[in-house]
Motif scaffolding. Structure first.
Motif, PDB file in Angstrom:
ATOM      1  N   LEU A   1      19.370   1.064  10.548  1.00  0.00           N
ATOM      2  CA  LEU A   1      19.844   2.419  10.011  1.00  0.00           C
ATOM      3  C   LEU A   1      20.975   1.993   9.621  1.00  0.00           C
ATOM      4  CD1 LEU A   1      18.616   4.436  13.005  1.00  0.00           C
ATOM      5  CD2 LEU A   1      17.243   4.231  11.063  1.00  0.00           C
ATOM      6  N   ASP A   2      21.589   3.175   8.408  1.00  0.00           N
ATOM      7  CA  ASP A   2      22.766   3.242   7.603  1.00  0.00           C
ATOM      8  C   ASP A   2      22.924   4.932   7.633  1.00  0.00           C
ATOM      9  OD1 ASP A   2      24.859   2.701   6.317  1.00  0.00           O
ATOM     10  OD2 ASP A   2      23.881   1.309   4.870  1.00  0.00           O
ATOM     11  N   MET A   3      24.279   5.129   7.331  1.00  0.00           N
ATOM     12  CA  MET A   3      24.886   6.289   7.049  1.00  0.00           C
ATOM     13  C   MET A   3      23.757   7.076   5.941  1.00  0.00           C
ATOM     14  SD  MET A   3      26.865   6.969   9.454  1.00  0.00           S
ATOM     15  CE  MET A   3      28.148   5.759  10.451  1.00  0.00           C
ATOM     16  N   PHE A   4      23.856   8.582   6.094  1.00  0.00           N
ATOM     17  CA  PHE A   4      23.116   9.237   4.996  1.00  0.00           C
ATOM     18  C   PHE A   4      23.345   8.836   3.644  1.00  0.00           C
ATOM     19  CE2 PHE A   4      23.164  12.916   2.239  1.00  0.00           C
ATOM     20  CZ  PHE A   4      21.941  13.374   2.303  1.00  0.00           C
ATOM     21  N   ARG A   5      22.426   8.756   2.962  1.00  0.00           N
ATOM     22  CA  ARG A   5      22.417   8.796   1.589  1.00  0.00           C
ATOM     23  C   ARG A   5      21.156   9.487   0.920  1.00  0.00           C
ATOM     24  NH1 ARG A   5      21.795   2.415   0.468  1.00  0.00           N
ATOM     25  NH2 ARG A   5      19.641   2.087   0.020  1.00  0.00           N
ATOM     26  N   PRO A   6      21.056  10.035  -0.053  1.00  0.00           N
ATOM     27  CA  PRO A   6      19.974  10.450  -0.778  1.00  0.00           C
ATOM     28  C   PRO A   6      18.822   9.581  -1.025  1.00  0.00           C
ATOM     29  CG  PRO A   6      21.966  11.239  -1.901  1.00  0.00           C
ATOM     30  CD  PRO A   6      22.374  10.058  -1.132  1.00  0.00           C
ATOM     31  N   SER A   7      17.461  10.091  -0.887  1.00  0.00           N
ATOM     32  CA  SER A   7      16.379   9.229  -0.836  1.00  0.00           C
ATOM     33  C   SER A   7      16.247   8.838  -2.453  1.00  0.00           C
ATOM     34  CB  SER A   7      15.190   9.869  -0.631  1.00  0.00           C
ATOM     35  OG  SER A   7      14.993   9.812   0.983  1.00  0.00           O
ATOM     36  N   PRO A   8      15.586   7.945  -3.169  1.00  0.00           N
ATOM     37  CA  PRO A   8      15.598   7.696  -4.302  1.00  0.00           C
ATOM     38  C   PRO A   8      14.471   9.049  -4.908  1.00  0.00           C
ATOM     39  CG  PRO A   8      15.287   5.718  -3.218  1.00  0.00           C
ATOM     40  CD  PRO A   8      15.478   6.636  -2.157  1.00  0.00           C
ATOM     41  N   ILE A   9      14.557   9.217  -6.186  1.00  0.00           N
ATOM     42  CA  ILE A   9      13.890  10.341  -6.602  1.00  0.00           C
ATOM     43  C   ILE A   9      12.206   9.740  -6.873  1.00  0.00           C
ATOM     44  CG2 ILE A   9      15.630  11.441  -8.174  1.00  0.00           C
ATOM     45  CD1 ILE A   9      14.549   9.697 -10.604  1.00  0.00           C
ATOM     46  N   LYS A  10      11.469  10.681  -6.506  1.00  0.00           N
ATOM     47  CA  LYS A  10       9.859  10.128  -6.613  1.00  0.00           C
ATOM     48  C   LYS A  10       9.092  11.201  -7.814  1.00  0.00           C
ATOM     49  CE  LYS A  10      10.007   8.812  -1.784  1.00  0.00           C
ATOM     50  NZ  LYS A  10       9.331   9.153  -0.441  1.00  0.00           N
ATOM     51  N   LYS A  11       8.078  10.515  -7.887  1.00  0.00           N
ATOM     52  CA  LYS A  11       6.895  11.379  -8.931  1.00  0.00           C
ATOM     53  C   LYS A  11       6.766  12.530  -8.291  1.00  0.00           C
ATOM     54  CE  LYS A  11       2.636  10.876 -11.374  1.00  0.00           C
ATOM     55  NZ  LYS A  11       1.576   9.996 -11.562  1.00  0.00           N
ATOM     56  N   GLY A  12       6.892  13.564  -9.012  1.00  0.00           N
ATOM     57  CA  GLY A  12       6.588  15.094  -8.565  1.00  0.00           C
ATOM     58  C   GLY A  12       7.871  15.900  -8.040  1.00  0.00           C
ATOM     59  N   GLN A  13       8.866  15.096  -8.022  1.00  0.00           N
ATOM     60  CA  GLN A  13      10.110  15.807  -7.705  1.00  0.00           C
ATOM     61  C   GLN A  13      10.895  16.888  -8.660  1.00  0.00           C
ATOM     62  OE1 GLN A  13      13.019  12.898  -5.921  1.00  0.00           O
ATOM     63  NE2 GLN A  13      14.624  14.631  -5.827  1.00  0.00           N
ATOM     64  N   ASN A  14      11.136  17.882  -8.425  1.00  0.00           N
ATOM     65  CA  ASN A  14      12.077  18.520  -9.126  1.00  0.00           C
ATOM     66  C   ASN A  14      13.525  18.235  -8.988  1.00  0.00           C
ATOM     67  OD1 ASN A  14      12.742  20.860 -10.697  1.00  0.00           O
ATOM     68  ND2 ASN A  14      12.061  22.322  -9.196  1.00  0.00           N
ATOM     69  N   LEU A  15      14.061  18.137 -10.364  1.00  0.00           N
ATOM     70  CA  LEU A  15      15.548  17.745 -10.163  1.00  0.00           C
ATOM     71  C   LEU A  15      16.387  18.897 -10.453  1.00  0.00           C
ATOM     72  CD1 LEU A  15      15.871  14.336 -12.326  1.00  0.00           C
ATOM     73  CD2 LEU A  15      16.022  14.614  -9.875  1.00  0.00           C
ATOM     74  N   LEU A  16      17.071  19.175  -9.665  1.00  0.00           N
ATOM     75  CA  LEU A  16      18.178  20.328  -9.885  1.00  0.00           C
ATOM     76  C   LEU A  16      19.100  20.190 -10.944  1.00  0.00           C
ATOM     77  CD1 LEU A  16      18.852  21.112  -6.008  1.00  0.00           C
ATOM     78  CD2 LEU A  16      17.234  22.294  -7.675  1.00  0.00           C
ATOM     79  N   GLY A  17      19.677  18.902 -11.119  1.00  0.00           N
ATOM     80  CA  GLY A  17      20.569  18.553 -12.146  1.00  0.00           C
ATOM     81  C   GLY A  17      22.100  19.190 -12.024  1.00  0.00           C
ATOM     82  N   VAL A  18      22.454  19.021 -10.610  1.00  0.00           N
ATOM     83  CA  VAL A  18      23.895  19.453 -10.249  1.00  0.00           C
ATOM     84  C   VAL A  18      24.844  18.717 -10.791  1.00  0.00           C
ATOM     85  CG1 VAL A  18      22.883  21.270  -8.909  1.00  0.00           C
ATOM     86  CG2 VAL A  18      23.534  18.983  -8.030  1.00  0.00           C
ATOM     87  N   SER A  19      24.707  17.336 -10.711  1.00  0.00           N
ATOM     88  CA  SER A  19      25.489  16.287 -10.974  1.00  0.00           C
ATOM     89  C   SER A  19      26.172  16.512 -12.221  1.00  0.00           C
ATOM     90  CB  SER A  19      25.037  14.970 -10.781  1.00  0.00           C
ATOM     91  OG  SER A  19      23.932  14.542 -11.620  1.00  0.00           O
ATOM     92  N   THR A  20      27.666  15.550 -12.360  1.00  0.00           N
ATOM     93  CA  THR A  20      28.258  15.787 -13.712  1.00  0.00           C
ATOM     94  C   THR A  20      28.268  14.610 -14.131  1.00  0.00           C
ATOM     95  OG1 THR A  20      30.026  17.227 -12.683  1.00  0.00           O
ATOM     96  CG2 THR A  20      30.706  16.169 -14.353  1.00  0.00           C
ATOM     97  N   LEU A  21      28.055  14.390 -15.390  1.00  0.00           N
ATOM     98  CA  LEU A  21      28.029  13.033 -16.351  1.00  0.00           C
ATOM     99  C   LEU A  21      28.848  13.299 -17.761  1.00  0.00           C
ATOM    100  CD1 LEU A  21      25.672  13.589 -18.465  1.00  0.00           C
ATOM    101  CD2 LEU A  21      24.298  13.574 -16.518  1.00  0.00           C
ATOM    102  N   GLN A  22      28.517  12.223 -18.204  1.00  0.00           N
ATOM    103  CA  GLN A  22      29.540  12.152 -19.718  1.00  0.00           C
ATOM    104  C   GLN A  22      28.397  11.662 -20.786  1.00  0.00           C
ATOM    105  OE1 GLN A  22      33.053   9.694 -19.748  1.00  0.00           O
ATOM    106  NE2 GLN A  22      34.191  11.264 -18.574  1.00  0.00           N
TER     107      GLN A  22
END
Length: 272
Positions: free
Chosen positions: A92-113
């Protein structure tokens, strides 16, 4: 008093002076780290953790202390509503998000360039996903072919550049090259490889927020922050719904088996 008794008392007193003092000498010192039992658990029931073996995020339902000093804590993790599994602390490791999967709805809240030709602009992933069809592929390390491996960012970039025209004909609006690093380095690398920004849009993720939202990265910090390294992946997103999410597992093999332009092209054709 007789002189014999006096001599006896003096000899006894002398013997007491010559004998060592009765002191308590501990044979071993107490070590709080070693002797504290049971050892401190890293996780507790109700905590959200990362289960390495199945590459998923799950919740701890029960914690079982070790029986001996060589054992680990055991945890019962809730993988789904109907499935639980016991595993050791090292899995086990500390919390981290699961990889995106087929059918998932992306919220798109992250910032990028990204750079659409007018210079780098800081936006949210939502701005990218506003287009109906988006293809994203990663460039983890900006390198060229070596003797050890042919899986390089240069090869991946050129493969997607070659298939870009066909993807555009099928209705793809954006084909973006994602790099966990600075925009200047990514644009310089694309220029050296002869790939135009009009064909492949450079998308830089200097903070790691994008990789965290996608759940795709390596060397995650224990505080639940953003990953320090990227990994090979391809994602096809249609109307903010993930239609394809491929992660290259065998990175040492020659050629991209899972995350490549041909597989992406097939999904683009049939996902309408």
């Amino acid at each position: 008093d007789s002189p014999k008794n006096e001599l006896a008392e003096s000899d006894a007193a002398k013997g007491q002076e010559d004998s060592p003092k009765n002191e308590l000498v501990p044979t071993e010192r107490f070590d709080a780290a070693e002797d504290l039992w049971p050892p401190k658990a890293l996780h507790r029931p109700g905590s959200t953790v990362w289960y390495k073996k199945e590459n998923i995020t799950c919740t701890i339902s029960k914690a079982i202390p070790p029986f001996t000093k060589t054992d680990e804590w055991l945890y019962e993790v809730k993988i789904s509503e109907e499935r639980t599994k016991q595993t050791s602390e090292s899995n086990l490791d500390m919390f981290r998000p699961s990889p995106i999967k087929k059918g998932q709805n992306l919220l798109g809240v992250s910032t990028l360039q990204w750079d659409l030709g007018d210079g780098p602009e800081e936006v949210r992933l939502q701005n990218v996903l506003r287009k109906s069809k988006v293809v994203l592929f990663s460039l983890p390390t900006l390198d060229v072919a070596t003797q050890k491996t042919s899986n390089t960012s240069a090869r991946q970039l050129k493969m997607f550049a070659e298939h870009a025209f066909k993807m555009k004909l099928t209705g793809v609006d954006i084909i973006g090259a994602v790099h966990l690093g600075k925009m200047e380095e990514l644009k310089k690398f694309m220029k050296e490889q002869g790939v135009s920004e009009k064909v492949i849009i450079p998308i830089a993720d200097p903070s790691g927020e994008l990789h965290r939202e996608l759940g795709l990265g390596l060397e995650w910090p224990t505080d639940g922050g953003c990953p320090k390294k990227s990994q090979w992946f391809v994602a096809y997103v249609m109307h903010q719904i993930v239609r394809l999410a491929q992660i290259e597992m065998a990175q040492s093999q020659a050629g991209f088996k899972d995350a490549n332009a041909k597989v992406t092209m097939q999904h683009v054709k049939f996902c309408k």
